[in-house]
Design a protein around this motif. Structure first.
Motif, PDB file in Angstrom:
ATOM      1  N   PRO A  20       0.812  -1.225   0.000  1.00 47.99           N
ATOM      2  CA  PRO A  20       0.000   0.000   0.000  1.00 47.99           C
ATOM      3  C   PRO A  20       0.845   1.276   0.000  1.00 47.99           C
ATOM      4  N   PHE A  21       1.923   1.278   0.770  1.00 49.83           N
ATOM      5  CA  PHE A  21       2.791   2.459   0.810  1.00 49.83           C
ATOM      6  C   PHE A  21       3.463   2.691  -0.540  1.00 49.83           C
ATOM      7  N   TYR A  22       4.016   1.634  -1.133  1.00 47.58           N
ATOM      8  CA  TYR A  22       4.757   1.827  -2.378  1.00 47.58           C
ATOM      9  C   TYR A  22       3.828   2.004  -3.575  1.00 47.58           C
ATOM     10  N   ALA A  23       2.629   1.483  -3.503  1.00 47.38           N
ATOM     11  CA  ALA A  23       1.667   1.775  -4.567  1.00 47.38           C
ATOM     12  C   ALA A  23       1.356   3.270  -4.598  1.00 47.38           C
ATOM     13  N   SER A  24       1.307   3.893  -3.432  1.00 40.84           N
ATOM     14  CA  SER A  24       1.098   5.349  -3.395  1.00 40.84           C
ATOM     15  C   SER A  24       2.319   6.076  -3.957  1.00 40.84           C
ATOM     16  N   ARG A  25       3.510   5.562  -3.708  1.00 45.56           N
ATOM     17  CA  ARG A  25       4.717   6.149  -4.290  1.00 45.56           C
ATOM     18  C   ARG A  25       4.714   5.984  -5.811  1.00 45.56           C
ATOM     19  N   PHE A  26       4.266   4.838  -6.284  1.00 44.91           N
ATOM     20  CA  PHE A  26       4.192   4.623  -7.726  1.00 44.91           C
ATOM     21  C   PHE A  26       3.182   5.583  -8.362  1.00 44.91           C
ATOM     22  N   ARG A  27       2.095   5.847  -7.674  1.00 43.54           N
ATOM     23  CA  ARG A  27       1.141   6.835  -8.174  1.00 43.54           C
ATOM     24  C   ARG A  27       1.812   8.201  -8.290  1.00 43.54           C
ATOM     25  N   MET A  28       2.614   8.552  -7.308  1.00 39.71           N
ATOM     26  CA  MET A  28       3.325   9.836  -7.350  1.00 39.71           C
ATOM     27  C   MET A  28       4.328   9.867  -8.504  1.00 39.71           C
ATOM     28  N   VAL A  29       4.970   8.736  -8.784  1.00 27.26           N
ATOM     29  CA  VAL A  29       5.875   8.664  -9.934  1.00 27.26           C
ATOM     30  C   VAL A  29       5.096   8.900 -11.221  1.00 27.26           C
ATOM     31  N   ALA A  30       3.953   8.233 -11.353  1.00 22.53           N
ATOM     32  CA  ALA A  30       3.137   8.391 -12.556  1.00 22.53           C
ATOM     33  C   ALA A  30       2.676   9.837 -12.723  1.00 22.53           C
ATOM     34  N   GLN A  31       2.245  10.458 -11.643  1.00 20.02           N
ATOM     35  CA  GLN A  31       1.811  11.846 -11.719  1.00 20.02           C
ATOM     36  C   GLN A  31       2.969  12.766 -12.092  1.00 20.02           C
ATOM     37  N   ALA A  32       4.157  12.468 -11.569  1.00 16.94           N
ATOM     38  CA  ALA A  32       5.327  13.293 -11.882  1.00 16.94           C
ATOM     39  C   ALA A  32       5.737  13.130 -13.343  1.00 16.94           C
ATOM     40  N   ILE A  33       5.607  11.924 -13.886  1.00 13.72           N
ATOM     41  CA  ILE A  33       5.924  11.719 -15.300  1.00 13.72           C
ATOM     42  C   ILE A  33       4.958  12.501 -16.180  1.00 13.72           C
ATOM     43  N   VAL A  34       3.683  12.447 -15.846  1.00 15.71           N
ATOM     44  CA  VAL A  34       2.690  13.220 -16.607  1.00 15.71           C
ATOM     45  C   VAL A  34       3.021  14.705 -16.541  1.00 15.71           C
ATOM     46  N   ALA A  35       3.383  15.195 -15.359  1.00 17.11           N
ATOM     47  CA  ALA A  35       3.731  16.612 -15.216  1.00 17.11           C
ATOM     48  C   ALA A  35       4.959  16.954 -16.046  1.00 17.11           C
TER      49      ALA A  35
END
Length: 267
Positions: free
Chosen positions: A229-244
């Motif tokens: 659960p913790f790292y899935a949230s980090r992966f979401r942040m990675v995905a959002q940062a790539i989009v940005a």
């Protein structure tokens, strides 16, 4: 429920618990709660073997237009044997381009990732997730080590996702391989004194290379079930940062589409 049905359900439950199915369904649920679109038992084309294969989980993130697509391709491995990651901070001090996983050719054409890797939010997220790993093994496995097969499967699935050219629009695609395990994870490195050091962790990362058939290289993330659960949230942040990070390309696409619609047609 009748008496005859109870043994049947019990036998199916016993069978399921001995497979990786509970871990797969749990992984699907965790990524779904983070806002990913998630598919289970997804088929992909193994171009090396010229056949269809299955990847356990694909968690998908995109921008609002679907121009930037980020896939986390996930193998789930249920085992009581520890997974060992060999690390070397001297050889792998910081994340490299392939810490993004694999990406489509147009990504490198439109945005030179290596030039702003450490100045971008995406680069900083990769720095947080970096572990200087270069080798992956399962302890007590003898010659039949499932780590290589899991890493190869995840890498092939990632390659298939970034090379899929279906559709008229040339999209920017990233595919990040992940292995989720319900076993202990241990990092191993050689100390300055020449002795092996061991450290139990709940997450690690290893650079993996393979010819399938041309050379492919990517960082593969290894995550324990407990820490997912913790790292899935980090992966979401990675995905959002790539989009940005891809915002200029998204804006250019919208501008070109608008100009194409307003351009007068032939007389």
């Amino acid at each position: 429920m009748t008496d005859k049905e109870e043994p049947l359900l019990a036998s199916v439950r016993n069978w399921a618990e001995k497979t990786g199915l509970p871990l797969e369904l749990y992984t699907k649920s965790v990524f779904g709660k983070e806002g990913f679109s998630v598919s289970h038992s997804t088929l992909y084309e193994d171009m090396q073997a010229d056949k269809a294969r299955e990847i356990d989980i694909v968690a998908y993130w995109r921008d609002t237009l679907g121009l930037v697509q980020i896939y986390f391709v996930i193998e789930c491995k249920s085992s009581s044997k520890p997974w060992v990651v060999l690390t070397d901070k001297a050889s792998f001090p910081r994340p490299l381009n392939y810490s993004f996983g694999l990406f489509s050719a147009n990504v490198a054409e439109h945005i030179p990732i290596h030039l702003d890797l450490y100045r971008s939010d995406a680069g900083r997220m990769l720095e947080i997730l970096h572990r200087s790993g270069y080798g992956l093994k399962v302890a007590h496995s003898g010659n039949d080590d499932p780590a290589f097969g899991a890493a190869m499967s995840a890498l092939k699935a990632a390659r298939a996702h970034v090379q899929n050219t279906a559709g008229k629009i040339d999209r920017f695609k990233f595919a990040i391989p992940v292995i989720v395990v319900d076993a202990p994870i241990v990092e191993c490195n050689l100390s300055e004194s020449g002795e092996l050091e061991y450290r139990k962790v709940d997450y690690s990362e290893a650079h993996f290379n393979a010819y399938i058939p041309e050379l492919q290289r990517a960082s593969i993330r290894i995550v324990s079930k407990e820490a997912l659960p913790f790292y899935a949230s980090r992966f979401r942040m990675v995905a959002q940062a790539i989009v940005a990070q891809m915002t200029p390309q998204i804006a250019a696409f919208v501008r070109d589409m608008a100009q194409a619609r307003t351009k007068p047609g032939p007389p």
